[in-house]
Design an enzyme around this catalytic site. Sequence first.
Site, mmCIF file in Angstrom:
data_model
loop_
_atom_site.group_PDB
_atom_site.id
_atom_site.type_symbol
_atom_site.label_atom_id
_atom_site.label_comp_id
_atom_site.label_asym_id
_atom_site.label_seq_id
_atom_site.Cartn_x
_atom_site.Cartn_y
_atom_site.Cartn_z
ATOM 1 N N HIS A 149 0.841 -1.194 0.000
ATOM 2 C CA HIS A 149 0.000 0.000 0.000
ATOM 3 C C HIS A 149 0.874 1.240 0.000
ATOM 4 O O HIS A 149 1.852 1.322 0.731
ATOM 5 C CB HIS A 149 -0.905 0.010 1.234
ATOM 6 N N LYS A 199 -7.642 -0.524 6.493
ATOM 7 C CA LYS A 199 -7.931 -1.297 5.273
ATOM 8 C C LYS A 199 -7.120 -2.583 5.244
ATOM 9 O O LYS A 199 -7.607 -3.633 4.860
ATOM 10 C CB LYS A 199 -7.556 -0.478 4.033
HETATM 11 N N1 URA Z 1 -3.774 5.926 1.273
HETATM 12 C C1 URA Z 1 -4.831 5.623 2.048
HETATM 13 O O1 URA Z 1 -5.409 4.546 1.933
HETATM 14 N N2 URA Z 1 -5.226 6.525 2.963
HETATM 15 C C2 URA Z 1 -4.612 7.711 3.130
HETATM 16 O O2 URA Z 1 -5.018 8.465 3.982
HETATM 17 C C3 URA Z 1 -3.510 8.026 2.302
HETATM 18 C C4 URA Z 1 -3.111 7.107 1.373
#
Ligand code: URA
Length: 434
Positions: A82, A187
């Site tokens: 991510h 997430k």
């Molecule tokens: N990516 C994400 O999922 N959230 C953020 O706040 C910044 C980048």
Amino acid sequence: MRAVDIIAKKRDGLALTQAEIDFFVQGYARDEIPDYQASAWAMAVFLRGMNEIETTALTLAMAHSGTILDLSSVAPLVLDKHSSGGVGDKTTLVVAPLVASLGLPVGKMSGRGLGFSGGTLDKLESIPGFRANLSTAEFVTQLKNHGIVVSGQTHDLAPADGKLYSLRDVTGTVACLPLIASSIMSKKIAAGAQVIVLDVKVGRGAFMKTESEAVALAELMVKIGHGVGRRVAAVISDMNQPLGNAVGNSLEVIEAIETLKGRGPKDFIEHCLAVASQLLLQAGTTKTENDARAKSSSALDDGCALTKFGEWIAGQGGNRRVVDDYTILPRAKIVEEISAPRDGFIAGINAEEVGLTIVDLGGGRAKKEDAIDPAVGAVFKRKIGDQVKRGEAIFSLHANDRAKFESAKMRLLAAFEIGDTRINPPPLIHRIIK
Ligand code: URA
């Protein structure tokens, strides 16, 4: 408890309790707290910050606002990467199929454009037919059948983050360490991957402008991940200029496919290999950096990663023909090359200004409900350290509206700094945090 009291407490700079954070997050996820109160709260957090205990509580509250996926029946080890958000960052489009082609399943919940940064889902949706909004059952099936899935937040996975993310995008509350850390990690926790590599960007085109801020964000996220039993590492990578050459949704898809064909920009290939190598090391399939890199490079060189890309796209409903035929992607009506105003050496390309310009061209959103134009963007032909001659093309600009084209052209020209002496490009990878 009342939402207004929690907002006022944070406005006054006090730490919130876990119960207050849970109340606010669950209330917002259930639509009991309206967007205007959540906006005020996000701004209070932006201005006043949160300590580590609050940030961890916020992460867990958002992760638990929906289902936490258990992928252990799908595969013993599922990988995820991510990014904290950048300009020209199409890394997932290359690294996910690369790693999956080596037999390591990748299951990723991704985001849309945020502030000046582009979003992986918006990029993928430029491919005709591609479905980025899978249900949780479809997410699991795609992972089982193809060993790779990248999808947006479903209603049942971290829904509180899904709502807050799009609210932050349009309320000036993106570049905030506790909000970014909790958004990313909620997430990651909800989507169930056991191995996570965080690509934390630093520099002008990142939300963290200094290395110390980026390191603090990375360390906090690694700690939160370890706290819930995940294997996590972070790569602190440079975002002082756009990553690779292309910025803009379908232009970035083309650049990612070119990279999978072995024809990508050098900086972008290097970056992808660094992130992929960390995934292999964390997964434990290779023991040394050299082995991890060699394995990652060979997946690019022998075409396995490209084949996996086609399989992935088709599995999620996209037209696999995109691999060989870029004309099926949206293309802008106006495409022109813009030349250097003087001789010299590129000393800087203000990546944040590049990102903002592409958003204004239509490549991102100004309001939550805005549709984006996948065709617009820019392709840079010169990067920091390169020599240029007056009149030589330094970027091409893709737009669908003449007035917007003219304004973007002036802004991008101003984003270039051209000096008299050659400077070295910034290092691609600043640090790895394990
Ligand atoms: N990516 C994400 O999922 N959230 C953020 O706040 C910044 C980048």
